[in-house]
Design an enzyme around this catalytic site. Sequence first.
Site, PDB file in Angstrom:
ATOM      1  N   TYR A 146       0.814  -1.219   0.000  1.00 34.42           N
ATOM      2  CA  TYR A 146       0.000   0.000   0.000  1.00 34.42           C
ATOM      3  C   TYR A 146       0.848   1.270   0.000  1.00 34.42           C
ATOM      4  CZ  TYR A 146      -3.765  -3.247   1.253  1.00 34.42           C
ATOM      5  OH  TYR A 146      -4.653  -4.287   1.267  1.00 34.42           O
ATOM      6  N   LYS A 195       4.027 -15.375   2.425  1.00 36.26           N
ATOM      7  CA  LYS A 195       3.906 -16.143   1.176  1.00 36.26           C
ATOM      8  C   LYS A 195       5.337 -16.435   0.726  1.00 36.26           C
ATOM      9  CE  LYS A 195       1.376 -17.763  -2.251  1.00 36.26           C
ATOM     10  NZ  LYS A 195       0.508 -18.951  -2.112  1.00 36.26           N
ATOM     11  N   ASP A 227      -2.415 -18.283   2.154  1.00 34.61           N
ATOM     12  CA  ASP A 227      -3.593 -18.968   1.596  1.00 34.61           C
ATOM     13  C   ASP A 227      -4.100 -20.036   2.562  1.00 34.61           C
ATOM     14  OD1 ASP A 227      -1.082 -19.961   0.995  1.00 34.61           O
ATOM     15  OD2 ASP A 227      -1.615 -20.802  -0.945  1.00 34.61           O
ATOM     16  N   ASP A 251      -4.705  -6.854   6.219  1.00 36.06           N
ATOM     17  CA  ASP A 251      -5.934  -6.153   5.861  1.00 36.06           C
ATOM     18  C   ASP A 251      -7.036  -7.177   5.573  1.00 36.06           C
ATOM     19  OD1 ASP A 251      -7.725  -4.255   5.026  1.00 36.06           O
ATOM     20  OD2 ASP A 251      -6.718  -3.779   3.142  1.00 36.06           O
ATOM     21  N   ASP A 255     -10.198  -8.662   8.384  1.00 34.02           N
ATOM     22  CA  ASP A 255     -11.631  -8.566   8.058  1.00 34.02           C
ATOM     23  C   ASP A 255     -12.281  -9.951   8.080  1.00 34.02           C
ATOM     24  OD1 ASP A 255     -11.758  -5.864   7.859  1.00 34.02           O
ATOM     25  OD2 ASP A 255     -12.484  -5.808   5.796  1.00 34.02           O
TER      26      ASP A 255
END
Length: 362
Positions: A146, A195, A227, A251, A255
């Site tokens: 970001y 990852k 994942d 992020d 959620d």
Amino acid sequence: MEYRIGVIPGDGIGPEIVAEARSVLDCVAQVFGHQFQYEEILLGGASIDACGVPLTDEAIAQAKASDAVLMGSIGGNTTTSPWYQLPPDRRPEAGLLKIRKALNLFANVRPAYLYEELKGACPIKDELIGEGFDMVIMRELTGGLYFGERGTEEIDGILVAHDSLTYNEQEIRRVAVKGFDIARKRRKKVTSVDKANVLDSSRLWRKVVEEVAKDYPDVSYEHMLVDNCAMQLVRDPGQFDVILTENMFGDILSDEASMVTGSIGMLSSASLNDTKFGLYEPSHGSAPDIAGQDIANPIATILSAAMLLRYSFDLDREADAVETAVKQVLAEGWRTADIYSEGTKKVGCKEMGALICERIRK
Ligand code: NAD
């Protein structure tokens, strides 16, 4: 002990829910013999109305002079409020991004806890929930994808966009230290999510986390691919204590973890820097649709105040007292409208705050 707490009531339901969290803090001060001094800080729409900008230099100075800041939420109805006719850098949310940056808040902590009494709102099957879950997501907040270099260009007549994901070892180390520190106050387990089978930034992440882990022999840790983590959160959420991860993965996973608790009015959060300072706020927004009606759920803000006591002031007993009082009130069947179900007792925002205070006093 004496502490200075900056208080940002904000917009919409912000002032109502913050008033209840302040009453709870006052109650804790009385019962445990502390002194909390409050300083009100303007941010968001309230600051635009009073000063013409969503955050002033004075407000930043006030926040910096506090030991911690408790915030409601900011923003208005994004289609009808005049705040959203302003250019993007003058809107309420611009103030929030600016204060996070000014205070160097690089670590975001979001707990996801399933209350026995609210199990019905959890979308996961009973047999998978088992004994329930109690985890926190520690997300890096100021680096990664970001904040990386990005751009869009046309190459040979084809539009090409790129975003870059960069971390240096210091950025990883400081958030990893926060993650292990928090695990030490909990069940002493860190799951570091990356990852590393694909990304260089994740391989560096893994290396630095392993170095940091050496300083915490009492905390167990594991690595998990993002994942797999996304699947495990809905397959067996009870396995997690502290999930430590980078900005974008955090992020998405935070959620997902919030969603499995089923109730937005219950979710607290903290953003921390490398001192004991933190900005504590509910995970939900300013809910302008229900503002001023005394029906908002103040519990997410009250639990954010409990996090403030625990993480900024190291007042663990006091934080426990607040969290236990919340559990007790729920166990007795008291509910605000958002978590109400048949057979429970509906109360407003003020009454919910008062009930929690009463249980702390007992
Ligand atoms: P929201 O979280 O404010 O509301 C979503 C829904 O949940 C609404 O129906 C609302 O009534 C309900 N809700 C939220 N909190 C509740 C509570 N404590 N008790 C009972 N019900 C509650 O999200 P939104 O409507 O998308 O956003 C409204 C405003 O809040 C926007 O201006 C947005 O930018 C802002 N916002 C601010 C923050 C923040 O301050 N950190 C975070 C998210 C959104």
